[in-house]
Scaffold this motif. Structure first.
Motif, PDB file in Angstrom:
ATOM      1  N   ILE A   1       0.814  -1.284   0.028  1.00 40.91           N
ATOM      2  CA  ILE A   1      -0.016   0.061   0.127  1.00 40.91           C
ATOM      3  C   ILE A   1       0.937   1.324   0.090  1.00 40.91           C
ATOM      4  N   ASP A   2       0.691   2.004  -1.197  1.00 42.91           N
ATOM      5  CA  ASP A   2       1.293   3.347  -1.150  1.00 42.91           C
ATOM      6  C   ASP A   2       0.714   4.562  -0.507  1.00 42.91           C
ATOM      7  N   VAL A   3       1.114   5.161   0.706  1.00 42.11           N
ATOM      8  CA  VAL A   3       0.539   6.080   1.060  1.00 42.11           C
ATOM      9  C   VAL A   3       0.982   7.439   1.054  1.00 42.11           C
ATOM     10  N   ARG A   4       1.764   7.540  -0.286  1.00 39.81           N
ATOM     11  CA  ARG A   4       2.456   8.990  -0.507  1.00 39.81           C
ATOM     12  C   ARG A   4       1.468   9.844  -0.962  1.00 39.81           C
ATOM     13  N   THR A   5       1.618  11.277  -0.909  1.00 43.87           N
ATOM     14  CA  THR A   5       0.915  12.102  -1.104  1.00 43.87           C
ATOM     15  C   THR A   5       0.549  12.257  -2.664  1.00 43.87           C
ATOM     16  N   PRO A   6      -0.595  12.749  -3.109  1.00 42.42           N
ATOM     17  CA  PRO A   6      -0.628  13.010  -4.664  1.00 42.42           C
ATOM     18  C   PRO A   6       0.589  13.929  -5.398  1.00 42.42           C
ATOM     19  N   ALA A   7       0.943  14.513  -4.514  1.00 46.11           N
ATOM     20  CA  ALA A   7       2.191  15.394  -5.029  1.00 46.11           C
ATOM     21  C   ALA A   7       3.542  14.696  -5.245  1.00 46.11           C
ATOM     22  N   HIS A   8       3.847  13.767  -4.479  1.00 50.15           N
ATOM     23  CA  HIS A   8       4.851  13.021  -4.454  1.00 50.15           C
ATOM     24  C   HIS A   8       4.872  11.853  -5.236  1.00 50.15           C
ATOM     25  N   ARG A   9       3.511  11.565  -5.403  1.00 52.08           N
ATOM     26  CA  ARG A   9       3.477  10.204  -6.477  1.00 52.08           C
ATOM     27  C   ARG A   9       3.617  10.998  -7.844  1.00 52.08           C
ATOM     28  N   ALA A  10       3.107  12.149  -8.046  1.00 48.53           N
ATOM     29  CA  ALA A  10       3.251  12.970  -9.458  1.00 48.53           C
ATOM     30  C   ALA A  10       4.475  13.229  -9.943  1.00 48.53           C
ATOM     31  N   ASP A  11       5.578  13.541  -8.848  1.00 51.14           N
ATOM     32  CA  ASP A  11       6.728  13.875  -9.148  1.00 51.14           C
ATOM     33  C   ASP A  11       7.521  12.366  -9.188  1.00 51.14           C
ATOM     34  N   SER A  12       7.095  11.242  -9.298  1.00 54.03           N
ATOM     35  CA  SER A  12       7.784   9.870  -9.006  1.00 54.03           C
ATOM     36  C   SER A  12       7.333   8.733  -9.945  1.00 54.03           C
ATOM     37  N   VAL A  13       7.402   7.583  -9.670  1.00 53.18           N
ATOM     38  CA  VAL A  13       6.955   6.344 -10.339  1.00 53.18           C
ATOM     39  C   VAL A  13       6.088   5.803  -9.363  1.00 53.18           C
ATOM     40  N   GLU A  14       5.305   4.859 -10.068  1.00 50.84           N
ATOM     41  CA  GLU A  14       4.397   3.987  -9.133  1.00 50.84           C
ATOM     42  C   GLU A  14       5.175   2.420  -9.226  1.00 50.84           C
ATOM     43  N   ILE A  15       4.707   1.758  -7.882  1.00 52.80           N
ATOM     44  CA  ILE A  15       5.183   0.518  -7.644  1.00 52.80           C
ATOM     45  C   ILE A  15       4.095  -0.348  -8.083  1.00 52.80           C
ATOM     46  N   PRO A  16       4.336  -1.476  -9.043  1.00 49.44           N
ATOM     47  CA  PRO A  16       3.532  -2.243  -9.591  1.00 49.44           C
ATOM     48  C   PRO A  16       2.923  -3.083  -8.705  1.00 49.44           C
ATOM     49  N   GLY A  17       1.408  -3.120  -8.848  1.00 48.04           N
ATOM     50  CA  GLY A  17       0.721  -4.029  -7.932  1.00 48.04           C
ATOM     51  C   GLY A  17       0.249  -3.287  -6.887  1.00 48.04           C
ATOM     52  N   ALA A  18       0.758  -2.183  -6.223  1.00 49.40           N
ATOM     53  CA  ALA A  18       0.787  -1.544  -4.909  1.00 49.40           C
ATOM     54  C   ALA A  18      -0.484  -0.904  -5.146  1.00 49.40           C
ATOM     55  N   LEU A  19      -1.241  -0.977  -4.122  1.00 43.58           N
ATOM     56  CA  LEU A  19      -2.693  -0.157  -3.984  1.00 43.58           C
ATOM     57  C   LEU A  19      -2.288   1.351  -3.393  1.00 43.58           C
ATOM     58  N   VAL A  20      -2.842   2.357  -3.973  1.00 41.41           N
ATOM     59  CA  VAL A  20      -2.920   3.802  -3.213  1.00 41.41           C
ATOM     60  C   VAL A  20      -3.969   4.136  -2.472  1.00 41.41           C
ATOM     61  N   VAL A  21      -3.634   4.169  -1.189  1.00 42.98           N
ATOM     62  CA  VAL A  21      -4.977   4.722  -0.171  1.00 42.98           C
ATOM     63  C   VAL A  21      -4.247   5.764   0.741  1.00 42.98           C
ATOM     64  N   ASP A  22      -5.092   6.788   0.597  1.00 45.54           N
ATOM     65  CA  ASP A  22      -4.609   7.806   1.286  1.00 45.54           C
ATOM     66  C   ASP A  22      -4.655   7.752   2.995  1.00 45.54           C
ATOM     67  N   LEU A  23      -3.739   8.293   3.570  1.00 44.77           N
ATOM     68  CA  LEU A  23      -3.586   8.078   5.024  1.00 44.77           C
ATOM     69  C   LEU A  23      -5.093   8.428   5.715  1.00 44.77           C
ATOM     70  N   THR A  24      -5.572   9.541   5.364  1.00 44.90           N
ATOM     71  CA  THR A  24      -6.853   9.763   6.198  1.00 44.90           C
ATOM     72  C   THR A  24      -7.719   8.705   6.198  1.00 44.90           C
ATOM     73  N   ILE A  25      -7.831   7.846   5.056  1.00 44.10           N
ATOM     74  CA  ILE A  25      -8.760   6.899   5.292  1.00 44.10           C
ATOM     75  C   ILE A  25      -8.475   5.358   5.340  1.00 44.10           C
ATOM     76  N   LEU A  26      -7.033   5.249   5.337  1.00 46.36           N
ATOM     77  CA  LEU A  26      -6.434   4.186   5.628  1.00 46.36           C
ATOM     78  C   LEU A  26      -6.948   3.129   6.750  1.00 46.36           C
ATOM     79  N   PRO A  27      -7.138   3.478   7.711  1.00 51.80           N
ATOM     80  CA  PRO A  27      -7.641   2.699   8.809  1.00 51.80           C
ATOM     81  C   PRO A  27      -9.215   1.924   8.344  1.00 51.80           C
TER      82      PRO A  27
END
Length: 136
Positions: A38-64
């Motif tokens: 699970i990738d919890v990076r902010t959208p801004a950090h993800r936009a400036d980088s690459v993705e991890i294949p197969g990882a789900l992206v879940v915002d920290l505010t709703i993760l639990p």
């Protein structure tokens, strides 16, 4: 007697003391065996980088809420309290606190990646520029 505040780094040290953190290559091997990355990076950090294949992206505010197997609006992968979750953030700070929080609520197999996505990239592990699997 007054207790001194522990600060953010003290809290981080307490959280990490409860985790068996993984090196990126260990996380990749566990993903191959069924662990959920699970990738919890902010959208801004993800936009400036690459993705991890197969990882789900879940915002920290709703993760639990999304990972609680008893919650009505959980993600489909939240099948049990024993599910293995491996969290990644940019450098491995936010993911440590998030994994510790998940463990406090009963997801005792949650952990994170030492060095986060930056370490993953540095070690030459798989990345992609394809769209991420974002879960809201």
């Amino acid at each position: 007697m007054t207790d001194e505040p522990i600060g953010c780094m003290g809290l981080l040290a307490q959280a990490r003391a409860d985790l068996r953190r993984l090196r990126p290559c260990q996380a990749l091997a566990e993903q191959a065996r069924g662990a959920v990355l699970i990738d919890v990076r902010t959208p801004a950090h993800r936009a400036d980088s690459v993705e991890i294949p197969g990882a789900l992206v879940v915002d920290l505010t709703i993760l639990p809420w999304r990972l609680d197997p008893a919650f009505e609006w959980r993600i489909p992968e939240a099948v049990s309290w024993e599910q293995r979750y491996i969290l990644l953030c940019r450098h491995g700070y936010s993911s440590s606190l998030a994994a510790w929080n998940l463990r406090q609520m009963g997801l005792t197999n949650a952990t994170d990646v030492i060095g986060g996505v930056e370490a993953w990239i540095e070690q030459g592990l798989p990345t992609t520029t394809a769209s991420a699997d974002v879960r809201a």
